[in-house]
Design an enzyme around this catalytic site. Structure first.
Site, PDB file in Angstrom:
ATOM      1  CB  SER A 187      21.761  18.961  36.998  1.00  0.00           C
ATOM      2  OG  SER A 187      21.184  19.760  38.004  1.00  0.00           O
ATOM      3  CG  ASP A 295      27.068  21.574  42.499  1.00  0.00           C
ATOM      4  OD1 ASP A 295      26.220  22.475  42.647  1.00  0.00           O
ATOM      5  OD2 ASP A 295      26.795  20.435  42.091  1.00  0.00           O
ATOM      6  CG  HIS A 325      25.190  22.383  39.301  1.00  0.00           C
ATOM      7  ND1 HIS A 325      25.089  21.232  40.036  1.00  0.00           N
ATOM      8  CD2 HIS A 325      24.147  22.371  38.437  1.00  0.00           C
ATOM      9  CE1 HIS A 325      24.019  20.556  39.651  1.00  0.00           C
ATOM     10  NE2 HIS A 325      23.432  21.220  38.675  1.00  0.00           N
TER      11      HIS A 325
END
Length: 352
Positions: A187, A295, A325
């Site tokens: 991320s 996501d 995610h």
């Protein structure tokens, strides 16, 4: 810099000092600029995550004393008997996620993932911390990532110094092949990896070949990188409010982490923004990009890989349909996480 308190986020704000941002109850910004952080780990870091692995050794070190930045180092136990560079293991530098505002290399889910990554990928994993926003807005995290890479290069030089090596270098020396370093990130950590790749490639337009055994970064792995932009993508616009993260949370992360006055098209957030460097002119090494089908950042992730490929860059895309995610942090022991790690291992093996 705004005042920071480690007091419980349950403390009430006075009427004259209202809460202007409340990030999941773990970070609050008050109207006078005070930032209050909870010392507790979030609910998605339960005690049920494993804190050890039967075939992995780990320890902690400080890589920047002035900023109190730490790294957790992991190595498969079998790597303790070296027999020259051929027996040593690739090095995976890993930066955690958290929207640049939350997270730590010490969090249980990050720790559990790194344990399995070291075991299943057969690699030395270095999980590095960095300064968080809003106390330290971007590009502070990128600067810390670059500082860690300099520290690691120094460790590689010290590792050959034998008795003169420091503690971290000695611990790494028997296992780490510093000629096969890969930078990974989850991320926000994937965004750090992107910026480190661009900085490294832009810093030397025509680098000389590295001598055998020298410190060398061979590739980058971006796990669902946290990219943004002013214009909404379809996966952002269609993201259900019940998703984690949802669009409101993502927007809040950007508000708290972007440079003051910047929009989501700022180069730190949008790799293809109007003021971002032309990646077509950047000599990027091989890049593995991982996307999740559920996501909300999926379209940006896939679009990033597709645009790099159209520029002729050495990029691979692995998409996990039906996965949200950061699924590998919420389920580090799952079969899907194992498949992800094997994809990373194949990418490493292909970067010779």
């Amino acid at each position: 810099m705004p005042a920071v308190s480690a007091a419980s986020c349950c403390a009430a704000a006075t009427p004259a000092n209202d809460v202007v941002e409340d990030l999941l109850g773990f970070l609050r910004v008050l109207s006078d600029g005070t930032i209050v952080r909870s010392p507790a780990e979030p609910v998605f870091c339960p005690d049920t995550f494993p804190d050890s692995h039967p075939s992995v050794e780990w320890k902690e070190a400080v890589y920047d004393k002035a900023k109190n930045l730490r790294v957790r180092m992991y190595k498969p136990s079998a790597a303790a008997a070296p027999a020259g560079n051929a027996k040593k293991l690739p090095v995976l530098v890993h930066f955690h996620g958290g929207g640049f505002c939350l997270g730590s290399c010490t969090w249980g889910n990050v720790h559990a993932f790194c344990l399995r990554l070291a075991a299943d990928a057969g690699a030395v994993v270095l999980s590095a911390g960095y300064r968080l926003a809003p106390e330290h807005r971007l590009p502070a995290a990128f600067d810390d990532g670059a500082a860690f890479m300099r520290w690691l290069r120094d460790q590689s030089a010290s590792a050959g110094a034998g008795a003169d090596a420091d503690d971290a270098a000695s611990w790494l020396a028997d296992a780490a092949d510093f000629g096969r370093v890969f930078v990974t990130g989850d991320s926000a950590g994937g965004t750090i990896a992107h910026h480190l790749a661009v900085r490294a490639a832009s810093g030397s337009a025509a680098p000389e070949p590295e001598p055998a055994g020298a410190f060398a970064v061979r590739g980058y792995v971006l796990l669902m990188p946290f990219f943004g932009g002013v214009r909404r993508t379809a996966s952002e616009a269609e993201c259900p409010a019940a998703a984690f993260p949802n669009l409101d949370l993502v927007d809040q992360f950007w508000r708290l982490s972007l440079p003051a006055g910047a929009t989501r098209d700022h180069p730190v957030a949008n790799p293809f923004g109007p003021e971002s460097p032309d990646l077509g002119l950047v000599d990027l090494p091989p890049v593995l990009v991982v996307a999740g089908g559920l996501d909300l950042i999926r379209d940006r992730t896939v679009g990033y890989a597709e645009r790099l490929a159209a520029m002729g860059k050495p990029v691979e895309l692995a998409e996990f349909a039906g996965k949200a995610h950061g699924f590998y942090l919420h389920e580090p022991g799952s079969e899907a996480t194992g498949e992800l790690i094997q994809a990373v291992a194949r990418f490493i093996d292909g970067c010779v």
